[in-house]
Design an enzyme around this catalytic site. Structure first.
Site, short mmCIF file in Angstrom:
data_model
loop_
_atom_site.label_atom_id
_atom_site.label_comp_id
_atom_site.label_asym_id
_atom_site.label_seq_id
_atom_site.Cartn_x
_atom_site.Cartn_y
_atom_site.Cartn_z
N SER A 239 0.84 -1.20 0.00
CA SER A 239 0.00 0.00 0.00
C SER A 239 0.88 1.26 0.00
CB SER A 239 -0.95 -0.04 1.20
OG SER A 239 -2.02 0.87 1.04
N ASP A 346 -8.47 -3.23 -6.91
CA ASP A 346 -7.95 -2.93 -5.58
C ASP A 346 -9.03 -2.26 -4.72
OD1 ASP A 346 -6.52 -1.28 -3.45
OD2 ASP A 346 -4.85 -2.39 -4.30
N HIS A 395 -6.91 -6.14 -1.26
CA HIS A 395 -5.86 -5.12 -1.07
C HIS A 395 -4.72 -5.75 -0.29
CE1 HIS A 395 -4.07 -1.19 -0.84
NE2 HIS A 395 -4.02 -1.22 0.48
#
Length: 502
Positions: A239, A346, A395
């Site tokens: 991330s 995502d 994610h």
């Protein structure tokens, strides 16, 4: 393929829920020589990396050359059980801190004799002004302070010290850098958020942003641990940590070179490949929901004293440096080898557009955006040399304990990373022969969310029950008939789709 085929496919697998090529020179700095083998192959047994055989003793035992990989893994798991945890180390430079001034640091699990290092940057988005930072400190203090950090941590996925969970990277020196700077790892200080209050009012919290400096100091502190002798240093992150890899990898490579190291520095970017939002937002960013990522980065860069890679910065005029935070714009300017891991749908990218799966109603326009998102991300990845992109709603991937189960075209991510490793070994041997059956450019070809049968399960947030995508869409109020989804037709080619694995 018609959308109807995808729908029937999803029902049949209802249980499944939920060319800037880069390689190394023979030694030293990396280059962009083409090694982009894209042959597709089935999953194979993991083997030891050729650029570093199992060298030297593990922490409390011996490891010979004749035992083979199975014996090496068994020996490692037996001899390292007492020290599988990563241990906390506080930075020696006490001037480089977390947001609130508490000590920054890192966790380290050493593997004696290994000349490979995995340095991991934690994710967690950012804050970009006084109000957003105050809210973050109140709601998620662990991302801004070290006051409650434990003395040890266990790694999972690619950070695991267990050969069964992490067959290719368990025998490395593993470094976990907690994210406590809220600046997408770009801050250089000494800017602090300050605001005076009148008498009797609570004292304001001041924040500093030193993410890039924290990385620099961690590398310095790892010198006595042996990182100067490394052959490979993998800078990885998920991330915001993935974006941090892209922003800092050239600096880390230069820093190690200046220290006299000959390590090749590579990057592993997981779920940090964000696209700009297409939704119009409130211009003054009153809160994180109404503030687009572009606006947040624009404001944050000034607050953080943020830095971006020089080559990317030179491509944009002053005030446009924020564009270097978006990977598809930054990637081509970098020279270090990079492997990109990115779910095509995502969940965080969807949340940017206020799409929360299972949490609210879903409009036809949002459903259309979801479908287009997969195409847009896929197109942005087409020139990436090393990539693993499943057509799933999720994610982050590399730190999941079940990360070995996800596949694209029959190849798992650990296998793809191993093939990527082997491509550097072939380059060092000046081999002209491509690696057959060892792919590392893997992007799903099916277009529907969750069309890959190995996708993570979708879970109803209220009941915690697993759902198929269609069950979730119906639950969110989407009228499938109105969209022309006829579940009774076009089922003839489903079997081949399943067997191809996306």
């Amino acid at each position: 393929m018609k959308i109807l085929v995808h729908v029937v496919f999803l029902l049949l697998i209802g249980g499944i829920c939920c060319q800037n090529n880069r390689n190394a020179k023979p030694s030293g700095k990396s280059s962009k020589k083409n090694q982009g083998n894209q042959n597709q192959g089935a999953e194979a047994v993991q083997s030891a990396p050729e650029d570093e055989p199992h060298s030297g003793p593990v922490e409390s035992g011996r490891e010979g050359n004749s035992g083979g990989r199975a014996a090496a893994q068994q020996s490692a798991s037996q001899n390292n059980k007492a020290s599988d945890d990563m241990k906390l180390h506080v930075l020696k430079n006490t001037q480089v801190t977390c947001n609130d001034g508490t000590a920054a640091g890192f966790y380290l699990k050493e593997f004696k004799g290994s000349k490979r290092w995995l340095v991991f940057l934690e994710g967690g988005w950012c804050c970009y002004n006084k109000d957003s930072c105050d809210t973050r400190y109140k709601n998620i203090p662990r991302l801004m302070t070290s006051s409650d950090w434990p003395q040890t941590r266990k790694g999972s996925g690619i950070l695991s010290a267990q050969a069964e969970e992490n067959p290719h990277w368990y025998n490395t020196n593993i470094v976990f850098i907690p994210y406590c700077s809220s600046d997408v790892w770009s801050g250089t200080g000494p800017t602090a958020t300050k605001e005076r209050r009148g008498p009797g009012k609570e004292k304001e919290k001041d924040y500093t942003f030193m993410g890039s400096l924290i990385i620099r100091e961690v590398i310095k502190d790892l010198v006595p641990k042996g990182i100067k002798q490394a052959k490979v240093v993998m800078l990885a992150g998920t991330s915001a940590g993935g974006t941090g890899v892209l922003l800092n990898i050239e600096r880390v490579s230069s820093q190690l070179e200046q220290l006299g190291a000959e390590a090749q520095v590579r990057g592993l970017v997981d779920s940090g490949w964000f696209l700009e939002s297409k939704q119009q937002r409130v211009p003054d960013c009153p809160d994180s929901v109404s503030c687009s990522p572009v606006d947040a980065i624009k404001r944050g860069l000034k607050l953080w004293n943020g830095v971006v890679p020089d080559k990317c910065r030179q491509q944009y005029k002053k005030g446009e440096e924020w564009q270097c935070f978006f990977s598809h714009k930054l990637y081509s300017s970098l020279t270090s080898p990079l492997f990109v891991v990115q779910w095509l749908f995502d969940e965080e990218q969807l949340r940017v557009e206020n799409i929360y799966l299972g949490g609210q109603t879903l409009s036809e326009q949002q459903w259309t955006y979801m479908q287009n998102l997969g195409k847009d991300i896929k197109n942005s990845l087409k020139d990436v040399t090393a990539v693993f992109a499943p057509s799933c709603l999720a994610h982050t991937l590399i730190t999941k304990s079940n990360w070995m189960t996800f596949q694209v075209k029959g190849t798992s991510l650990p296998r793809a990373l191993q093939c990527w490793d082997k491509s550097f070994q072939e380059a060092n041997r000046n081999s002209k022969t491509p690696l057959k059956g060892c792919p590392f450019h893997l992007i799903d070809t099916c277009h529907w969310p969750q069309c890959n049968p190995t996708c993570p399960a979708l879970v109803d947030q209220a009941t915690q029950q697993e759902l198929t995508l269609l069950q979730m869409l119906v639950g969110m109020g989407l009228d499938l008939q109105k969209l022309g989804l006829d579940l009774r037709r076009d089922s003839s080619s489903i079997t081949s789709m399943v067997s191809n694995g996306g």
